[in-house]
Design a protein around this motif. Structure first.
Motif, PDB file in Angstrom:
ATOM      1  N   ILE A 245       0.849  -1.192   0.000  1.00  0.00           N
ATOM      2  CA  ILE A 245       0.000   0.000   0.000  1.00  0.00           C
ATOM      3  C   ILE A 245       0.885   1.243   0.000  1.00  0.00           C
ATOM      4  O   ILE A 245       1.509   1.578   1.015  1.00  0.00           O
ATOM      5  N   VAL A 246       0.961   1.901  -1.147  1.00  0.00           N
ATOM      6  CA  VAL A 246       1.744   3.133  -1.286  1.00  0.00           C
ATOM      7  C   VAL A 246       0.847   4.298  -0.903  1.00  0.00           C
ATOM      8  O   VAL A 246      -0.256   4.444  -1.420  1.00  0.00           O
ATOM      9  N   LEU A 247       1.336   5.128   0.021  1.00  0.00           N
ATOM     10  CA  LEU A 247       0.582   6.294   0.477  1.00  0.00           C
ATOM     11  C   LEU A 247       1.028   7.583  -0.208  1.00  0.00           C
ATOM     12  O   LEU A 247       0.227   8.500  -0.390  1.00  0.00           O
ATOM     13  N   SER A 248       2.300   7.649  -0.568  1.00  0.00           N
ATOM     14  CA  SER A 248       2.787   8.812  -1.313  1.00  0.00           C
ATOM     15  C   SER A 248       4.014   8.409  -2.127  1.00  0.00           C
ATOM     16  O   SER A 248       4.729   7.453  -1.774  1.00  0.00           O
ATOM     17  N   TYR A 249       4.224   9.152  -3.206  1.00  0.00           N
ATOM     18  CA  TYR A 249       5.331   8.877  -4.131  1.00  0.00           C
ATOM     19  C   TYR A 249       5.757  10.208  -4.718  1.00  0.00           C
ATOM     20  O   TYR A 249       4.937  10.948  -5.262  1.00  0.00           O
ATOM     21  N   GLU A 250       7.030  10.516  -4.595  1.00  0.00           N
ATOM     22  CA  GLU A 250       7.580  11.736  -5.179  1.00  0.00           C
ATOM     23  C   GLU A 250       8.965  11.418  -5.708  1.00  0.00           C
ATOM     24  O   GLU A 250       9.761  10.772  -5.022  1.00  0.00           O
ATOM     25  N   ASP A 251       9.258  11.850  -6.918  1.00  0.00           N
ATOM     26  CA  ASP A 251      10.546  11.545  -7.544  1.00  0.00           C
ATOM     27  C   ASP A 251      11.294  12.836  -7.861  1.00  0.00           C
ATOM     28  O   ASP A 251      10.749  13.726  -8.506  1.00  0.00           O
ATOM     29  N   ALA A 252      12.530  12.912  -7.406  1.00  0.00           N
ATOM     30  CA  ALA A 252      13.422  14.025  -7.736  1.00  0.00           C
ATOM     31  C   ALA A 252      14.394  13.534  -8.807  1.00  0.00           C
ATOM     32  O   ALA A 252      15.564  13.276  -8.545  1.00  0.00           O
ATOM     33  N   ALA A 253      13.903  13.391 -10.024  1.00  0.00           N
ATOM     34  CA  ALA A 253      14.689  12.829 -11.128  1.00  0.00           C
ATOM     35  C   ALA A 253      15.724  13.838 -11.620  1.00  0.00           C
ATOM     36  O   ALA A 253      15.506  15.053 -11.584  1.00  0.00           O
ATOM     37  N   GLU A 254      16.844  13.299 -12.098  1.00  0.00           N
ATOM     38  CA  GLU A 254      17.928  14.140 -12.620  1.00  0.00           C
ATOM     39  C   GLU A 254      18.509  13.495 -13.868  1.00  0.00           C
ATOM     40  O   GLU A 254      18.823  12.302 -13.875  1.00  0.00           O
ATOM     41  N   GLY A 255      18.636  14.280 -14.923  1.00  0.00           N
ATOM     42  CA  GLY A 255      19.233  13.790 -16.155  1.00  0.00           C
ATOM     43  C   GLY A 255      20.480  14.572 -16.503  1.00  0.00           C
ATOM     44  O   GLY A 255      20.575  15.759 -16.215  1.00  0.00           O
ATOM     45  N   THR A 256      21.434  13.899 -17.125  1.00  0.00           N
ATOM     46  CA  THR A 256      22.673  14.539 -17.565  1.00  0.00           C
ATOM     47  C   THR A 256      22.773  14.429 -19.076  1.00  0.00           C
ATOM     48  O   THR A 256      22.627  13.338 -19.630  1.00  0.00           O
ATOM     49  N   MET A 257      22.979  15.575 -19.719  1.00  0.00           N
ATOM     50  CA  MET A 257      23.126  15.613 -21.164  1.00  0.00           C
ATOM     51  C   MET A 257      24.501  16.176 -21.500  1.00  0.00           C
ATOM     52  O   MET A 257      24.949  17.142 -20.875  1.00  0.00           O
ATOM     53  N   LEU A 258      25.150  15.584 -22.461  1.00  0.00           N
ATOM     54  CA  LEU A 258      26.460  16.039 -22.918  1.00  0.00           C
ATOM     55  C   LEU A 258      26.283  16.733 -24.250  1.00  0.00           C
ATOM     56  O   LEU A 258      25.767  16.136 -25.201  1.00  0.00           O
ATOM     57  N   GLU A 259      26.665  18.008 -24.313  1.00  0.00           N
ATOM     58  CA  GLU A 259      26.638  18.736 -25.576  1.00  0.00           C
ATOM     59  C   GLU A 259      28.047  18.726 -26.149  1.00  0.00           C
ATOM     60  O   GLU A 259      28.999  19.165 -25.505  1.00  0.00           O
ATOM     61  N   GLU A 260      28.176  18.234 -27.359  1.00  0.00           N
ATOM     62  CA  GLU A 260      29.477  18.141 -28.017  1.00  0.00           C
ATOM     63  C   GLU A 260      29.858  19.485 -28.626  1.00  0.00           C
ATOM     64  O   GLU A 260      29.005  20.352 -28.837  1.00  0.00           O
ATOM     65  N   SER A 261      31.135  19.658 -28.945  1.00  0.00           N
ATOM     66  CA  SER A 261      31.622  20.930 -29.459  1.00  0.00           C
ATOM     67  C   SER A 261      30.942  21.343 -30.762  1.00  0.00           C
ATOM     68  O   SER A 261      30.791  22.523 -31.039  1.00  0.00           O
ATOM     69  N   GLY A 262      30.497  20.388 -31.564  1.00  0.00           N
ATOM     70  CA  GLY A 262      29.826  20.708 -32.812  1.00  0.00           C
ATOM     71  C   GLY A 262      28.359  21.052 -32.657  1.00  0.00           C
ATOM     72  O   GLY A 262      27.685  21.371 -33.626  1.00  0.00           O
ATOM     73  N   GLY A 263      27.825  20.956 -31.434  1.00  0.00           N
ATOM     74  CA  GLY A 263      26.444  21.310 -31.173  1.00  0.00           C
ATOM     75  C   GLY A 263      25.525  20.122 -30.955  1.00  0.00           C
ATOM     76  O   GLY A 263      24.467  20.266 -30.352  1.00  0.00           O
ATOM     77  N   ALA A 264      25.891  18.945 -31.463  1.00  0.00           N
ATOM     78  CA  ALA A 264      25.078  17.757 -31.217  1.00  0.00           C
ATOM     79  C   ALA A 264      25.239  17.338 -29.765  1.00  0.00           C
ATOM     80  O   ALA A 264      26.159  17.780 -29.071  1.00  0.00           O
ATOM     81  N   GLY A 265      24.391  16.476 -29.307  1.00  0.00           N
ATOM     82  CA  GLY A 265      24.510  16.008 -27.934  1.00  0.00           C
ATOM     83  C   GLY A 265      23.573  14.865 -27.672  1.00  0.00           C
ATOM     84  O   GLY A 265      22.794  14.460 -28.540  1.00  0.00           O
TER      85      GLY A 265
END
Length: 158
Positions: free
Chosen positions: A85-105
């Motif tokens: 029985i779940v009473l509460s759920y909260e997620d502090a998600a974090e993503g990491t993106m790498l941007e390359e020197s040419g602009g793609a990532g």
């Protein structure tokens, strides 16, 4: 069970033409609307690092939100099936993106950090183990080419 195919439709409409289109890189807004029949419109833009409006959702936010929401939905369903029985759920998600020197990532990783409160009659160990199963089942996590990890914290209601 036989495999099923699901199809989804959205319209993304650019709303950032200030009269001269894309005549210059700085001459247009990155604003757009994400629309789907019967649903509220989502105001979108690019990340502020890419000249976007910080008050609007950007694709990176939406990808992270999709991963978090998919995991949560699987987790809650699995808990219901297992008698947790779940009473509460909260997620502090974090993503990491790498941007390359040419602009793609690309995204290189996402960490989901759900904080869950369960009923005192529920088994904490099972509740924790169900995160692994939710990850294995999540449609979105199974569709990306970077690692998605989970660091859940489970507590019981006082």
């Amino acid at each position: 069970m036989k495999d099923k195919q699901h199809t989804y439709h959205v319209n993304v409409v650019w709303t950032g033409n200030d009269g001269t289109g894309t005549s210059s890189y700085r001459g247009y807004r990155r604003d757009h609307e994400i629309r789907a029949e019967g649903k509220p419109t989502i105001a979108g833009s690019s990340d502020p690092s890419f000249r976007g409006d910080p008050a609007r959702w950007n694709p990176e936010d939406l990808l992270l939100a999709s991963l978090s929401a998919c995991h949560k939905l699987w987790y809650l369903g699995l808990c219901a099936q297992a008698g947790i029985i779940v009473l509460s759920y909260e997620d502090a998600a974090e993503g990491t993106m790498l941007e390359e020197s040419g602009g793609a990532g690309q995204f290189t990783s996402v960490v989901l950090r759900p904080r869950i409160v369960i009923d005192t009659t529920s088994d904490t160990r099972t509740a924790l183990e169900l995160h692994h199963k939710a990850h294995e089942m999540c449609f979105i996590a199974r569709s990306v080419n970077f690692p998605v990890t989970n660091e859940p914290q489970i507590s019981t209601a006082a």
